[in-house]
Design an enzyme around this catalytic site. Structure first.
Site, PDB file in Angstrom:
ATOM      1  N   GLU A  58       7.738 -22.065   7.766  1.00 36.72           N
ATOM      2  CA  GLU A  58       7.965 -21.183   8.914  1.00 36.72           C
ATOM      3  C   GLU A  58       8.872 -21.826   9.969  1.00 36.72           C
ATOM      4  O   GLU A  58       9.395 -21.144  10.840  1.00 36.72           O
ATOM      5  CB  GLU A  58       6.637 -20.770   9.549  1.00 36.72           C
ATOM      6  CG  GLU A  58       5.917 -21.872  10.296  1.00 36.72           C
ATOM      7  CD  GLU A  58       4.674 -21.347  11.003  1.00 36.72           C
ATOM      8  OE1 GLU A  58       4.649 -21.402  12.239  1.00 36.72           O
ATOM      9  OE2 GLU A  58       3.752 -20.877  10.302  1.00 36.72           O
ATOM     10  N   GLU A  89       0.808  -1.214   0.000  1.00 39.54           N
ATOM     11  CA  GLU A  89       0.000   0.000   0.000  1.00 39.54           C
ATOM     12  C   GLU A  89       0.848   1.275   0.000  1.00 39.54           C
ATOM     13  O   GLU A  89       0.336   2.365  -0.266  1.00 39.54           O
ATOM     14  CB  GLU A  89      -0.924   0.014   1.225  1.00 39.54           C
ATOM     15  CG  GLU A  89      -2.007  -1.063   1.223  1.00 39.54           C
ATOM     16  CD  GLU A  89      -3.078  -0.810   0.183  1.00 39.54           C
ATOM     17  OE1 GLU A  89      -3.087   0.270  -0.432  1.00 39.54           O
ATOM     18  OE2 GLU A  89      -3.904  -1.717  -0.026  1.00 39.54           O
TER      19      GLU A  89
END
Length: 294
Positions: A113, A82
């Site tokens: 992960e 953004e």
């Protein structure tokens, strides 16, 4: 170990949520979500330190890098994506890395992960330097991918920040600055996409927005470096110019064109009654701060 984490405890307010009416479920969720801003408020001093790190990196020609897995990684990518349209910065300035790579944005990549070396490898791949700031995000505060990334960032002298939702987190022990927003047990036990994820999103909003203000990307409370890449944003740009200069719509539209759709330059042209080239030069001299142009 998991049963010692606040984010993994059962929430006493939602024990029988599976048999409650929809309205009551929504009310419980809303009541739990309302606790998030209060938890964040306790960490503002640490968030301030993180913002100062980011501003320092930007001024040195460095970057802000988010690194996380699952929901945390996706939130970092969302916030980073953004920044270019909102603040007119390059896509490289704020980046998000997720365990398992781009495929992990929409799919769970098993085992990614849990790889302690992968975080460092991903940072090496983007040529991390000591000028950069790395923010590791993990609700549990113990994700190996994030731990490895922060350790590598420390090794090369980059500034490091951790964001977690448990006190005394493992990543907090590694990072230069630790942000630990304790949001408590989730209404669905262990579902940290809920309050924990909400808190992370809010903290990331605070860090990038404040850091961008700190490098001149905002004038008053207007996003003056917005990129007018579609009709909606072109109209928004005109209204930003109007608000910043008290010009009417026609004048704002005219100067936006004269400024080659550079909103900030158009504002300076009107405020200082100068040409586009002069406005660009004045902005360079003021390091992008409209208030400092003369």
């Amino acid at each position: 170990m998991l049963n010692k984490l606040t984010t993994e405890l059962r929430n006493p307010h939602s024990i029988d949520i599976d048999i409650k009416p929809i309205r009551e479920i929504l009310e419980i969720m809303n009541q739990e979500d309302s606790k998030v801003p209060t938890a964040i408020a306790k960490e503002i001093p640490q968030i301030e330190r993180a913002v100062n790190f980011a501003i320092e990196s930007f001024k040195q020609g460095g970057r802000l890098i988010y690194i996380g897995a699952g929901t945390s990684g996706r939130l970092g990518i969302l916030d980073a994506s953004e920044c270019p349209p909102t603040f007119g910065v390059s896509h490289d300035l704020v980046q998000g890395l997720i365990a398992g790579g781009s495929k992990a944005i929409t799919e769970a990549i098993e085992g990614a992960e849990d790889n302690n070396t992968l975080g460092g490898d991903d940072l090496k791949a983007i040529s991390l330097t000591e000028k950069d700031t790395v923010i590791g995000i993990a609700a549990s505060g113990r994700t190996p991918y994030v731990i490895g990334g922060l350790q590598y960032a420390n090794e090369i002298g980059a500034k490091t920040v951790s964001i977690s939702n448990n006190k005394d987190s493992e990543i907090g022990k590694i990072a230069n600055v630790k942000i630990e927003v304790v949001t408590g047990p989730e209404i669905i036990t262990g579902s940290t996409r809920l309050k924990a994820g909400t808190s992370q999103k809010l903290v990331l909003n605070m860090i990038t927005t404040t850091a961008m203000i700190g490098i001149g990307k905002v004038y008053q409370n207007l996003m003056v470096d917005v990129q007018p890449t579609n009709k909606k944003l072109i109209e928004r740009s005109k209204h930003i110019i109007m608000e910043a200069t008290n010009a009417d719509y026609v004048t704002a539209a005219d100067y936006l064109k004269k400024a080659n759709y550079n909103v900030k330059a158009a504002i300076v042209m009107i405020l200082l009654n100068c040409t586009f080239d002069q406005a660009v030069k004045k902005l360079e001299e003021s390091k992008g701060f409209i208030r400092n142009t003369k």
